[in-house]
Design a protein around this motif. Sequence first.
Motif: not given
Length: 441
Positions: A234, A262-263, A265-266, A272, A275, A307, A426, A429, A433
Amino acid sequence: MSNKMFDFDIETLGEAKISSPIRMSRNNGDGMADYVSDEDRILYSVQTHEEDGVRKPLLDDTMEEAGPREKIYFNPSHVHAAICTCGGICPGLNNVIRAVVRCFWYRYGVRRISGIQYGYLGLLENSSWPLIPLDPDVVDDIQEKGGTILGSARGGGKQVEEIVDSLERLNINILITIGGDGTLRGAYDIGEEIKRRGLKIAVVGVPKTIDNDLSFIDSSFGFDTAVASAVPSVRGAHVEAKNSINGIGLVKVMGRESGYIAAHTSLAQSDVNFCLIPESPFDLDGPNGLLEHVKRRILERGHAVILVAEGAGQEFAPPTGETDASGNIKYHDIGIFLKEKLKSYFKDEGIPTSIKYIDPSYIIRSAPANSYDSIYCARLGAHAVHAAMAGKTQCLVSRVNNQFVYLPIKQAVSKRSHVDIEGTLWRDVLENTRQPFSMKN
Ligand code: ATP
Ligand code: MG
């Protein structure tokens, strides 16, 4: 009134009558923690509610604490333990193998430990892969390497009768399986066949899922390493995007049905902008579709990072109809698909862009475990051995509310864990983002 939702009772092969060779503090005062009894249980849910002015647990379900029992079922000198790794590779497999071997050898004095090659395939009658004798020397530094020294494979798990025939022929009385949902279902079926035949073979699982999609587990081993290994991709995508005119960095990570990698890593790398996970379906076109949002971001900021989890957006292409040897459906490559879509969209819009696509999946899967996962694997492996030696079967080792517990396999595979798109992970996240809650029209 009891407020129980789950069956967390663990099956056993019979009464544990043999004194454990493991000495605890009360025996020799060496300061070690005490044995764990089957009656030591922890609450499954930490949520509470108020009843008659008193705070009480929301659920009454409790789980059996993991750890060495004072009485064990198997006489260590009669044990032939076998270990197999199935499914895709994941950071930490070698660490678990090492911990299992060392616990059997050093703590229980078991001397017959065999590695089964290539998962359940190695237990089929016509297997051409011999058992690998394991001891502390063989596993001495395997944790330094990624993958599994035993090899892993898909397929074979449904040939349950053949597998149990092999266990009988090889006089194996403990089978430790390290694998995902498929492996665990296979382990459960093997346990059922063992029961039908009236055999005394313990089957204990160590759950492996890099996607972190198993229920009743805080987080699976290898997951932390997976996130840590995804971060440089990323970062790279962000640098590439920022250094080009209207640059778009696109990274695909694992996550077939659950977007945890993904969540997380964001959150780990706040570069990011979008996502995309399987749990939150999105449109490509239209005023609230992904492409329009990426365009807005490009026009405002001059670069964007996307991502995507491998299982996201599968509905955009017809099913492949192909399955792997274990029966799992083969997915479309959503990364390549999105790259092409973005390219043609921006061309049609007359906006020059430069798109860099990075797919680090195999690098992530094959990475050696980081320190966090190494510690976790060491403890999971030992706890699996304690369960098996106590005669527990068709169960797995898990960590729930930061405590190691034993769980019936049947319960663990009954449902998958998904990112709750209305939950706090979420939400965090989305705050990071700044993508819209929904990209559906
Ligand atoms: P992952 O998917 O995370 O890589 P997995 O354990 O789910 O791990 P699979 O390839 O699906 O990987 O399955 C591993 C083994 O379990 C294979 O040998 C397969 O034959 C067996 N297996 C898969 N699904 C089942 C099932 N429903 N019942 C019995 N055995 C199964
Ligand atoms: Mg699977």
